[in-house]
Write a protein that holds these residues in place. Structure first.
Motif, PDB file in Angstrom:
ATOM      1  N   ASP A  34       4.905  -5.610   6.040  1.00  0.00           N
ATOM      2  CA  ASP A  34       5.436  -5.774   4.690  1.00  0.00           C
ATOM      3  C   ASP A  34       4.371  -5.681   3.605  1.00  0.00           C
ATOM      4  O   ASP A  34       4.516  -6.253   2.538  1.00  0.00           O
ATOM      5  N   LEU A  35       3.335  -4.909   3.843  1.00  0.00           N
ATOM      6  CA  LEU A  35       2.286  -4.751   2.837  1.00  0.00           C
ATOM      7  C   LEU A  35       2.742  -3.818   1.727  1.00  0.00           C
ATOM      8  O   LEU A  35       3.623  -2.978   1.917  1.00  0.00           O
ATOM      9  N   GLN A  36       2.109  -3.952   0.573  1.00  0.00           N
ATOM     10  CA  GLN A  36       2.336  -3.025  -0.542  1.00  0.00           C
ATOM     11  C   GLN A  36       2.027  -1.608  -0.063  1.00  0.00           C
ATOM     12  O   GLN A  36       1.184  -1.407   0.808  1.00  0.00           O
ATOM     13  N   ARG A  37       2.682  -0.629  -0.649  1.00  0.00           N
ATOM     14  CA  ARG A  37       2.470   0.775  -0.271  1.00  0.00           C
ATOM     15  C   ARG A  37       1.998   1.590  -1.459  1.00  0.00           C
ATOM     16  O   ARG A  37       2.254   1.248  -2.600  1.00  0.00           O
ATOM     17  N   THR A  38       1.312   2.688  -1.138  1.00  0.00           N
ATOM     18  CA  THR A  38       0.897   3.649  -2.150  1.00  0.00           C
ATOM     19  C   THR A  38       1.064   5.048  -1.567  1.00  0.00           C
ATOM     20  O   THR A  38       1.055   5.227  -0.352  1.00  0.00           O
ATOM     21  N   GLN A  50       0.405   1.958   3.764  1.00  0.00           N
ATOM     22  CA  GLN A  50       0.371   0.530   3.491  1.00  0.00           C
ATOM     23  C   GLN A  50      -1.038   0.211   3.013  1.00  0.00           C
ATOM     24  O   GLN A  50      -2.002   0.825   3.462  1.00  0.00           O
TER      25      GLN A  50
END
Length: 157
Positions: A34-38, A50
């Motif tokens: 559930d990490l932030q994505r780019t 991620q």
């Protein structure tokens, strides 16, 4: 003054809760999903990455994953450029690490075997490391000197 203190305490509790949750994942052998994505551009290809930006997120990385979609990866972000070294403790899938300079240029690549604790290091100080499924960079004709694109590689103002 009370509102500042309350804001600080709420932020501290949130940080401790998140850190505790990550520590819990690591001890239970569960992947962090559930990490932030780019989005990162690599030639005509797009990578959904991620972002592992905290020490805890970087420590867990891609551990315990049994598979990863071909268009996905994990971008490790460090506070400042340094020689970065990675290993594959508790990592179940073969990966290639791209050690990436601030401008998005790939400094060097390292293929890494699952569950291997051999260190793989950047040949120069870097702030970013992008891990992809092993062979992805070769299949897409990307090597040292190739440039990645994305918001993270844009010049800081």
């Amino acid at each position: 003054m009370k509102s500042r203190l309350r804001t600080f305490l709420l932020a501290a509790v949130a940080t401790l809760t998140a850190t505790g949750a990550l520590a819990q994942l690591a001890t239970e052998g569960m992947p962090q999903l559930d990490l932030q994505r780019t989005q990162i551009g690599a030639g005509m290809y797009r990578i959904d990455a991620q972002v592992a930006a905290t020490p805890e997120q970087r420590q867990i990385g891609l551990m315990y994953r049994k598979q990863m979609p071909q268009h996905e990866g994990m971008l490790f972000v460090f506070e400042r450029p340094a020689v970065q070294c990675f290993w594959m403790k508790n990592t179940l899938i073969p990966l290639t690490a791209a050690f990436v300079a601030d401008d998005g240029s790939i400094v060097n690549l390292a293929d890494m075997k699952p569950l291997d604790e051999t260190s793989h290091c950047s040949t120069k100080p870097v702030r970013y490391v992008l891990e992809m499924n092993q062979g992805w960079f070769g299949q897409h004709h990307l090597a040292a000197g190739s440039r990645l694109r994305g918001p993270v590689f844009e010049p800081r103002r």
